[in-house]
Design an enzyme around this catalytic site. Structure first.
Site, PDB file in Angstrom:
ATOM      1  N   TYR A 251       0.850  -1.186   0.000  1.00  0.00           N
ATOM      2  CA  TYR A 251       0.000   0.000   0.000  1.00  0.00           C
ATOM      3  C   TYR A 251       0.887   1.238   0.000  1.00  0.00           C
ATOM      4  O   TYR A 251       1.930   1.255  -0.634  1.00  0.00           O
ATOM      5  CB  TYR A 251      -0.980  -0.048   1.182  1.00  0.00           C
ATOM      6  CG  TYR A 251      -2.245   0.702   0.894  1.00  0.00           C
ATOM      7  CD1 TYR A 251      -3.100   0.296  -0.129  1.00  0.00           C
ATOM      8  CD2 TYR A 251      -2.599   1.829   1.630  1.00  0.00           C
ATOM      9  CE1 TYR A 251      -4.258   0.994  -0.418  1.00  0.00           C
ATOM     10  CE2 TYR A 251      -3.765   2.526   1.348  1.00  0.00           C
ATOM     11  CZ  TYR A 251      -4.587   2.110   0.325  1.00  0.00           C
ATOM     12  OH  TYR A 251      -5.726   2.811   0.033  1.00  0.00           O
TER      13      TYR A 251
ATOM     14  N   LYS B 112      -5.683  -2.405  -0.738  1.00  0.00           N
ATOM     15  CA  LYS B 112      -6.420  -2.354   0.521  1.00  0.00           C
ATOM     16  C   LYS B 112      -6.919  -3.727   0.942  1.00  0.00           C
ATOM     17  O   LYS B 112      -6.844  -4.102   2.117  1.00  0.00           O
ATOM     18  CB  LYS B 112      -7.585  -1.371   0.374  1.00  0.00           C
ATOM     19  CG  LYS B 112      -8.374  -1.113   1.651  1.00  0.00           C
ATOM     20  CD  LYS B 112      -7.527  -0.533   2.748  1.00  0.00           C
ATOM     21  CE  LYS B 112      -7.032   0.866   2.449  1.00  0.00           C
ATOM     22  NZ  LYS B 112      -8.058   1.897   2.510  1.00  0.00           N
TER      23      LYS B 112
END
Length: 335
Positions: free
Chosen positions: A20, A94
């Site tokens: 991420y 995510k």
């Protein structure tokens, strides 16, 4: 896939920045160039009128019972803005973290991208761009597209959790308000940010031993993450109470909206906040410059609150006299 998630879970602190932020930002910018195979579900304008069929066909081919969806329309990807379909890296990354941190089975997770075009001319001019080469859809056409998608999700997976990710502030709050009672849903940029911020405040209060209602809180920035934490004028319905009010009530404080909230101020530009807080009192260095406004407080003409400064390091200047109504700024949760 098993080895990937095992590596991520066992070395989370080291691997999370690669899966991420900050790496995912660069991955999104270069997605059209590095793209090798499709990931997740891409829903474009050519599928209008048959989105439910698309979901059913995808589930049948994959044989999956989807429990968690992360969806984006790519308009506000991190701090990079409108990246078009290059934003697919966000829901993919995510969901990888949800599996590593929360133990959610990856075969029950589905990243979805709503391709409604892009206003990013650089993407439209890119010969490798894989999205719909069209200006971004707005207004009623956009709302109808989202409505068809949500209706199809409710029909196909009635118990799914739908997370809205990186929607622009012009859509994020109103979509959450529209669909929060139709299915299990939340907006991570609004409610996830609010929950994490409040958790940090709780930890600090345990150290100081002070109650929340005695604190003075400043939001630095007035974008969706801050303003999206929401403004609700009293009286608040129970499900719309802010996290601040809920905590104060649970701690024995008054549930009154006027007394349960701490002193809250936000720092941002007049241009970015006037539309959301039309009665706000600004303490700025001039029209359109960064400064501070406060809500629910009296400000004497010519005497800005102590300690407030504009970005030039000088005391803030009043932009408007009087009390800015009864609105207050506070994080909010749906349930």
């Amino acid at each position: 896939a098993v080895l990937f998630y095992r590596l991520l879970a066992d070395h989370l602190e080291e691997m999370a920045p690669l899966v991420y932020t900050p790496t995912v930002g660069q991955a999104c910018q270069d997605l059209a160039f590095v793209h090798r195979r499709p990931r997740g579900l891409w829903i474009g304008p050519d599928q209008r009128g048959r989105i439910e069929h698309v979901l059913r066909a995808w589930a049948k081919d994959g044989g999956r019972d989807v429990r968690l969806i992360v969806i984006t329309d790519n308009e506000r990807i991190l701090g990079l803005g409108d990246l078009g379909t290059n934003g697919m890296g966000i829901p993919i990354g995510k969901l990888a973290l949800y599996t590593a941190c929360g133990g959610i089975a990856p075969n029950t997770c589905l990243p979805i991208l709503l391709d409604v075009g892009t206003d990013n001319q650089e993407r439209l001019n890119d010969p490798l761009y894989i999205g719909w080469r069209h200006a971004r859809v707005h207004g009623q056409d956009y709302d109808d597209f989202v409505e068809e998608f949500v209706s199809a999700v409710c029909e196909r997976w009635p118990h799914v959790l739908l997370q809205w990710e990186d929607f622009a502030k012009s859509n994020a709050t109103r979509l959450l308000d529209r669909y929060r009672d139709r299915l299990c849903t939340f907006n991570d940029d609004i409610q996830g940010t609010a929950a994490v911020a409040l958790a940090g405040i709780f930890s600090a209060l345990r150290v100081t031993g002070q109650p929340l209602i005695e604190q003075k809180i400043l939001f630095l920035g007035a974008g969706e993450a801050a303003t999206g934490m929401n403004v609700r004028a009293p009286p608040l319905p129970k499900r719309r109470r802010s996290l601040f009010v809920i905590h104060a009530t649970a701690s024995g404080g008054s549930p009154s909206h006027e007394t349960a909230l701490p002193s809250v101020r936000m720092a941002g530009s007049q241009s970015s906040t006037r539309s959301r807080f039309p009665s706000a009192v600004f303490e700025t260095g001039g029209s359109g410059t960064a400064g501070v406004f406060q809500t629910g407080a009296e400000v004497e003409p010519g005497h800005p609150p102590a300690g407030l400064q504009n970005r030039r390091g000088k005391p803030g200047r009043r932009a408007k006299a009087g009390r800015c109504g009864s609105a207050r700024v506070s994080p909010a949760i749906s349930r």
